[in-house]
Design an enzyme around this catalytic site. Structure first.
Site, PDB file in Angstrom:
ATOM      1  N   ASN A 162      30.880  58.405   3.627  1.00  0.00           N
ATOM      2  CA  ASN A 162      30.360  58.671   1.903  1.00  0.00           C
ATOM      3  C   ASN A 162      29.673  59.864   1.847  1.00  0.00           C
ATOM      4  O   ASN A 162      29.076  60.761   0.830  1.00  0.00           O
ATOM      5  CB  ASN A 162      29.966  58.037   1.537  1.00  0.00           C
ATOM      6  CG  ASN A 162      28.487  57.888   2.164  1.00  0.00           C
ATOM      7  OD1 ASN A 162      27.971  58.467   3.379  1.00  0.00           O
ATOM      8  ND2 ASN A 162      27.419  56.781   1.918  1.00  0.00           N
ATOM      9  N   HIS A 165      26.944  61.165   4.191  1.00  0.00           N
ATOM     10  CA  HIS A 165      25.785  61.405   4.460  1.00  0.00           C
ATOM     11  C   HIS A 165      26.457  61.904   5.817  1.00  0.00           C
ATOM     12  O   HIS A 165      27.104  62.121   6.823  1.00  0.00           O
ATOM     13  CB  HIS A 165      25.237  59.956   4.277  1.00  0.00           C
ATOM     14  CG  HIS A 165      25.988  58.969   5.497  1.00  0.00           C
ATOM     15  ND1 HIS A 165      26.550  57.927   5.311  1.00  0.00           N
ATOM     16  CD2 HIS A 165      25.869  58.892   7.209  1.00  0.00           C
ATOM     17  CE1 HIS A 165      26.572  57.100   6.258  1.00  0.00           C
ATOM     18  NE2 HIS A 165      26.813  57.696   7.550  1.00  0.00           N
ATOM     19  N   GLU A 199      21.971  59.336   2.827  1.00  0.00           N
ATOM     20  CA  GLU A 199      22.601  58.716   2.293  1.00  0.00           C
ATOM     21  C   GLU A 199      23.125  59.649   0.470  1.00  0.00           C
ATOM     22  O   GLU A 199      22.146  60.731   0.247  1.00  0.00           O
ATOM     23  CB  GLU A 199      22.602  57.250   1.727  1.00  0.00           C
ATOM     24  CG  GLU A 199      22.460  56.799   2.479  1.00  0.00           C
ATOM     25  CD  GLU A 199      23.799  56.105   3.195  1.00  0.00           C
ATOM     26  OE1 GLU A 199      24.914  56.500   3.400  1.00  0.00           O
ATOM     27  OE2 GLU A 199      23.439  54.869   3.786  1.00  0.00           O
TER      28      GLU A 199
HETATM   29  C1  F6R Z   1      24.140  58.325  12.805  1.00  0.00           C
HETATM   30  C2  F6R Z   1      23.910  58.839  12.080  1.00  0.00           C
HETATM   31  C3  F6R Z   1      24.991  58.955  11.367  1.00  0.00           C
HETATM   32  C4  F6R Z   1      27.001  58.683  12.127  1.00  0.00           C
HETATM   33  C5  F6R Z   1      27.825  58.554  10.990  1.00  0.00           C
HETATM   34  C6  F6R Z   1      29.534  58.264  11.437  1.00  0.00           C
HETATM   35  O1  F6R Z   1      23.070  58.347  14.511  1.00  0.00           O
HETATM   36  O2  F6R Z   1      23.514  59.907  12.041  1.00  0.00           O
HETATM   37  O3  F6R Z   1      25.054  60.063  10.051  1.00  0.00           O
HETATM   38  O4  F6R Z   1      27.280  59.588  12.403  1.00  0.00           O
HETATM   39  O5  F6R Z   1      27.289  57.010   9.981  1.00  0.00           O
HETATM   40  O6  F6R Z   1      29.769  57.584  12.158  1.00  0.00           O
HETATM   41  P1  F6R Z   1      30.722  56.991  12.847  1.00  0.00           P
HETATM   42  O7  F6R Z   1      30.358  57.626  14.211  1.00  0.00           O
HETATM   43  O8  F6R Z   1      30.290  56.002  13.205  1.00  0.00           O
HETATM   44  O9  F6R Z   1      31.870  56.803  11.710  1.00  0.00           O
END
Ligand code: F6R
Length: 260
Positions: free
Chosen positions: A136, A138, A143
């Site tokens: 999304n 973030h 978010e």
């Molecule tokens: C967690 C963080 C999140 C993740 C994101 C992608 O510390 O910063 O922004 O980087 O949710 O997560 P993955 O790599 O699991 O798709």
């Protein structure tokens, strides 16, 4: 924004790890901003491998992770603190006392968020900030509709983020509803931001981040304001980019250009 389209997810991890390695080798007392999530796991594996060959040392480094779940103690198996120990801290010569994450079970999470901001400032700010991206849009746990000017604070996770992270918990309802996360303002203050995205599920968010309008509906677009943001994507995550030919012309397979 420097857009590096590399052939594989493995190359994306190697490329990101190489930038962290450069920071470790050049900096006097480097301050690393770290992220968690599946995308980062091969990045940390690569850094551990480099450490084992003697190519890098973390001995003078300080680290600050982007976020931590509210309510989880540092030794909770699913806490990001434990995750970082499992993936990186336990395998390299880092001073664990210099590895910072927000404390998820702090008595007052709002006070903890302010303490965390102050600790980053006291360390002199972040030299290189690793980032993943949510489907999304973030970054950290900022978010959609997060203030682009906010600092570390409590955010309520969206349903889609909780579903994406449910795989790490025994039951979906175990995923915490809130996180303490650095804000977009903290991220934009890092001297270099390195975002890694791999896989087709990230293609929409990546295209919006790089080529879409700046907007809080996709917090990652804030990186368009950063003077030194490097985005490393594999072919699947790059699939929605309209200007992909241009990025490939400047950085063939994500390599640095030879200016002639
Ligand atoms: C967690 C963080 C999140 C993740 C994101 C992608 O510390 O910063 O922004 O980087 O949710 O997560 P993955 O790599 O699991 O798709």
């Amino acid at each position: 924004m420097k857009v590096l389209v590399v052939p594989t997810a493995e190359r994306a991890a190697t490329r990101a790890a190489g930038l962290v390695a450069d920071c470790l080798n050049v900096g006097d007392r480097p301050v690393l901003g770290l992220a968690t999530g599946s995308t980062m796991e091969p990045v940390y594996a690569d850094l551990v491998a480099r450490f084992r060959t003697g190519a890098i040392s973390f001995s003078g480094a300080t680290t600050f992770n982007l976020d931590e779940y509210v309510g989880l103690s540092p030794d909770h198996p699913q806490s990001y603190r434990r995750t970082m120990h499992r993936l990186l801290f336990d395998h390299v010569d880092i001073d664990v006392g210099a590895c910072h994450l927000p404390q998820g079970d702090a008595p007052d999470p709002h006070v903890e968020a302010q303490r965390y901001d102050a600790a980053i400032a006291a360390a002199g700010g972040i030299d290189i900030q690793l980032l993943g991206i949510g489907r999304n849009g973030h970054i950290g746990f900022n978010e959609p509709t997060s203030s682009l000017g906010a600092r570390t604070r409590i955010k309520t996770l969206t349903r889609s983020t909780r579903q994406a992270n449910a795989a790490f918990f025994a039951k979906p309802e175990d995923v915490p509803r809130h996180a303490i996360t650095m804000g977009i303002a903290n991220i934009l203050e890092a001297r270099h931001c390195v975002l890694v995205a791999t896989g087709a599920a990230k293609a929409g968010a990546v295209a919006r981040m790089i080529e879409g309008p700046l907007g809080a509906d996709c917090p990652a677009t804030a990186l368009q304001l950063h003077a030194r943001a490097t985005v490393i994507v594999d072919g699947h995550a790059a699939a929605g980019l309209e200007l992909i030919d241009y990025y490939q012309e400047i950085h063939p397979d994500g390599e640095e250009p030879v200016l002639v």
